[in-house]
Design a protein around this motif. Structure first.
Motif, PDB file in Angstrom:
ATOM      1  N   VAL A  29     -10.560  -6.069   3.060  1.00 46.79           N
ATOM      2  CA  VAL A  29     -10.390  -7.528   2.986  1.00 46.79           C
ATOM      3  C   VAL A  29     -10.250  -7.955   1.532  1.00 46.79           C
ATOM      4  CG1 VAL A  29     -11.509  -9.739   3.445  1.00 46.79           C
ATOM      5  CG2 VAL A  29     -11.638  -7.908   5.131  1.00 46.79           C
ATOM      6  N   LEU A  55     -15.580  -4.349   4.136  1.00 46.06           N
ATOM      7  CA  LEU A  55     -15.307  -5.428   3.182  1.00 46.06           C
ATOM      8  C   LEU A  55     -14.216  -5.096   2.175  1.00 46.06           C
ATOM      9  CD1 LEU A  55     -16.245  -8.265   2.538  1.00 46.06           C
ATOM     10  CD2 LEU A  55     -17.941  -7.294   0.995  1.00 46.06           C
ATOM     11  N   ARG A 105      -6.770  -6.953   0.148  1.00 40.83           N
ATOM     12  CA  ARG A 105      -5.714  -7.864   0.613  1.00 40.83           C
ATOM     13  C   ARG A 105      -5.786  -9.180  -0.144  1.00 40.83           C
ATOM     14  NH1 ARG A 105      -6.856  -6.125   5.937  1.00 40.83           N
ATOM     15  NH2 ARG A 105      -8.260  -7.875   6.136  1.00 40.83           N
ATOM     16  N   HIS A 106      -6.994  -9.655  -0.364  1.00 45.05           N
ATOM     17  CA  HIS A 106      -7.167 -10.927  -1.062  1.00 45.05           C
ATOM     18  C   HIS A 106      -6.682 -10.832  -2.504  1.00 45.05           C
ATOM     19  CE1 HIS A 106      -8.909 -14.750  -2.190  1.00 45.05           C
ATOM     20  NE2 HIS A 106      -9.531 -14.156  -3.183  1.00 45.05           N
TER      21      HIS A 106
END
Length: 142
Positions: free
Chosen positions: A67, A64, A70-71
């Motif tokens: 991710v 997680l 990157r977000h």
């Protein structure tokens, strides 16, 4: 109190904390605590449930966090301030032209000093498009 109830309370605690922070840091702990809840409800003692919690939390973190990073690094798609004015149309109030290409336009209900670049004079009453904002001056084209 049964162990699985304690694990469930820990799961809810991490879930609520994650919902309040929105950082995706506590979510793996909530997932791990949920796995500990399931293990405990299936009859596992405290030590095996804690091991399940640790392993599932570590795996969730490994899956997680990239991710989430990157977000968080993505640029905002919402334009605010003067950036939001670029691309909008404006009404010419004072003709744009002369040696400096200066005049005035009404842009979003406000009067702005405007400048044209490389264009001939634009008469009053014309509609122009904002190319950029430089300081307090709108650079426009017809």
């Amino acid at each position: 109190m049964d162990d699985w109830i304690v694990w469930l309370l820990v799961t809810v605690g991490f879930g609520v904390a994650e919902a309040l922070t929105l950082s995706l840091f506590l979510a793996p702990f909530a997932v791990g605590a949920l796995a500990g809840t399931v293990a405990s409800a299936a009859g596992a003692d405290l030590l095996p449930s804690a091991a399940v919690f640790a392993v599932v939390t570590a795996v969730s973190m490994l899956l997680l966090r990239p991710v989430a990073r990157r977000h968080l690094r993505q640029p905002s798609t919402t334009r605010t301030g003067t950036d939001a004015l670029v691309g909008r149309t404006a009404l010419v109030l004072q003709p744009l032209g002369g040696p400096e290409g200066l005049g005035q336009v009404r842009l979003d209900g406000e009067v702005w000093t405007a400048r044209t670049e490389g264009l001939d004079e634009i008469p009053a009453g014309s509609t122009v498009t904002v190319l950029e904002i430089r300081g307090a001056t709108a650079v426009v084209t017809d």
